[in-house]
Design a protein around this motif. Structure first.
Motif, PDB file in Angstrom:
ATOM      1  N   MET B  94     -25.605  -6.825 -66.602  1.00 46.33           N
ATOM      2  CA  MET B  94     -25.296  -6.697 -68.040  1.00 46.33           C
ATOM      3  C   MET B  94     -23.920  -6.068 -68.238  1.00 46.33           C
ATOM      4  O   MET B  94     -23.148  -6.495 -69.083  1.00 46.33           O
ATOM      5  N   ASP B  97     -21.325  -8.524 -67.452  1.00 45.34           N
ATOM      6  CA  ASP B  97     -21.236  -9.512 -68.538  1.00 45.34           C
ATOM      7  C   ASP B  97     -20.412  -8.942 -69.696  1.00 45.34           C
ATOM      8  O   ASP B  97     -19.575  -9.636 -70.280  1.00 45.34           O
ATOM      9  N   ASP B  98     -20.651  -7.660 -70.013  1.00 47.98           N
ATOM     10  CA  ASP B  98     -19.892  -7.013 -71.096  1.00 47.98           C
ATOM     11  C   ASP B  98     -18.407  -6.927 -70.742  1.00 47.98           C
ATOM     12  O   ASP B  98     -17.534  -7.173 -71.588  1.00 47.98           O
ATOM     13  N   GLU B 100     -16.785  -8.908 -68.692  1.00 50.45           N
ATOM     14  CA  GLU B 100     -16.243 -10.265 -68.726  1.00 50.45           C
ATOM     15  C   GLU B 100     -15.923 -10.668 -70.166  1.00 50.45           C
ATOM     16  O   GLU B 100     -14.866 -11.242 -70.441  1.00 50.45           O
ATOM     17  N   ALA B 101     -16.833 -10.313 -71.068  1.00 47.83           N
ATOM     18  CA  ALA B 101     -16.616 -10.657 -72.484  1.00 47.83           C
ATOM     19  C   ALA B 101     -15.391  -9.932 -73.031  1.00 47.83           C
ATOM     20  O   ALA B 101     -14.592 -10.507 -73.782  1.00 47.83           O
TER      21      ALA B 101
END
Lengths: 365, 120
Positions: B94, B97-98, B100-101
């Motif tokens: 997670m 993912d954060d 990467e965003a």
């Protein structure tokens, strides 16, 4: 031996009997094959664009040039205790294929199959950890700030929770299909009656199994209409073995039905205790990670599709939300059919799908 | 199978049998759907399920404990250890993912700024 008309008649009759036995044996073989093999389902080309734990986000390959496509992408969210393939059942009879042809940029969230390590995933995590990240990825991949979301069954419940908790994250249009939201009538449908009985203890089921086995959920769903599911479905197939289109439809549906998966223990416990027993969402007492869930905060345009003959989510469980949401642009669409049939049945292409397309097209540019 | 399944033909025994079968199934289906939708059925099923789960609980507990002890004695991680590890991996995933965003957003805004400055 002389051949008389009588012996010729006798031989013909004998040939007919042999042919009918041959046909019966062929039918038995075909019947057996259909029960034990998988049809090719979920065939529409797609690309995996994001994963988190077991969850996967797919983007379907568009079939119309960008200039002809709607600006707002459509995210499909299916239930957590079944595979989402029913949305893309088989070529020529697929909701995904239908929407792609009508110019939508379609994304599908597959929650995946929970393992023992996922037994603590509840609606809190699905709504506040997974779905916001999926939405973020859809928006960044499509290069837009607004999106539409279609939730079906428990996917509709999660989509509703998200829409109420995150009203400012770009959700423009919300489509709910057979959404189980209001459990105030404990006599409506077998599930509400069974789970509201004091003897039904979700905690002991979760304690025993961790994740609730797919077989248990499947057996429960089938027991709502035992004769139709355990006998009628097979009698129906036997009667229509010579009709290839009906056989293909049955085989595809049976392939999807047989693909059963467990449900995360924490989500099951929450579904039974908070939703079915306490009716917490409608009673305004639901909190996800301490955040109160207020349906009045839901401001996206809303299309609520209700199946009139739904025995899994009876219509009354989906109706009340209409008077509780904060949005002005809200529509109820009632369809004759059952929980799955309204989207995957033979009539879906003439009834439910065009209505969804029509409603969404007006709000997607 | 009868050719004229929908029409009554006294000389077609297969058709008659099929009609009888369908009528029986329909009645049986109505009866069973009615039965499973009663409070008595709900109470009985719930009680039976709960009783069987409670009865098997000590055996499950015993097996779980002995398995954990056996694994520990072999220096092997238990199921709970693996579960904890998998949960931690999901949390790391997670965070990645954060990140990467955020990087994506940063790259987009930098590209946008560059485009604007080039056009000026």
């Amino acid at each position: 031996m002389a051949t008389t008309p009588e012996t010729i008649d006798g031989l013909e009759q004998f040939h007919q009997v042999c042919a009918s036995w041959h046909k019966a044996a062929e039918n038995v073989r075909k019947f057996n094959r259909l029960l034990t093999t998988d049809a090719k389902i979920a065939q529409t080309p797609k690309q995996l664009i994001w994963t988190l734990n077991k969850a996967k986000l797919f983007r379907y390959t568009p079939v119309r040039p960008q200039a002809e496509r709607h600006k707002t992408p459509l995210l499909l969210v299916f239930a957590i205790m079944n595979r989402p393939h029913v949305l893309d059942l088989r070529p020529g009879h697929s909701f995904v294929e239908y929407m792609l042809k009508r110019g939508y940029d379609v994304y599908l969230l597959d929650w995946g199959v929970p393992g023992p390590e996922d037994q603590s995933i509840s609606f809190d995590e699905y709504t506040l950890d997974y779905l916001p990240r999926v939405v973020r990825k859809v928006k960044s991949f499509a290069g837009v700030e607004e999106f539409s979301m279609l939730g079906w069954c428990l996917g509709a419940l999660i989509a509703t929770l998200y829409a109420a908790l995150r009203p400012n994250e770009g959700l423009k249009n919300l489509i709910l299909l057979t959404a189980p939201l209001d459990f105030s009538d404990k006599t409506a449908g077998g599930f509400a009656r069974w789970t509201s009985d004091p003897a039904f203890n979700a905690d002991s089921i979760v304690e025993a199994f961790g994740n609730v086995p797919g077989e248990l959920i499947d057996a429960g769903a089938k027991m709502l209409k035992p004769v139709e599911n355990f006998v009628g479905a097979y009698v129906n197939l036997w009667d229509n073995l010579d009709d290839e289109s009906k056989v293909d439809a049955w085989h595809a549906m049976n392939t999807w039905v047989r693909d059963i998966i467990p449900m995360s223990g924490a989500a099951y416990r929450q579904l039974i205790n908070d939703f079915y027993k306490r009716n917490a969402l409608i009673e305004n007492s639901l909190r996800l990670r301490g955040e109160p869930v207020r349906l009045s905060n839901l401001r996206a345009s809303l299309l609520n599709v209700i199946a009139e003959a739904d025995h899994i989510t009876p219509p009354c469980q989906s109706e009340r939300i209409m008077s509780l949401v904060g949005t002005e642009d809200k529509t109820v669409h009632r369809v004759r059919g059952g929980h799955i049939g309204i989207m995957a049945g033979r009539g879906a292409e003439q009834t439910t799908w065009p209505h969804i397309d029509q409603w969404l097209a007006d709000r997607s540019d | 199978m009868s050719e004229n399944g929908n029409q009554f033909d006294p000389f077609d025994p297969t058709g008659m049998l099929k009609g009888m079968r369908d009528a029986t199934l329909e009645n049986w289906a109505k009866l069973m759907t009615g039965v499973v939708n009663t409070d008595a059925y709900a109470g009985a099923t719930g009680a039976m399920l709960d009783a069987s789960l409670n009865a098997s609980a000590p055996l499950r507990k015993l097996m779980e404990t002995s398995m954990t002890q056996s694994l520990a004695s072999c220096n092997m991680p238990s199921r709970d250890d693996i579960v904890r590890l998998a949960e931690q991996l999901t949390h790391i995933e997670m965070r990645l993912d954060d990140m990467e965003a955020k990087l994506d957003a940063l790259a987009r805004s930098t590209a946008g700024r560059r485009k604007r400055s080039e056009s000026q």
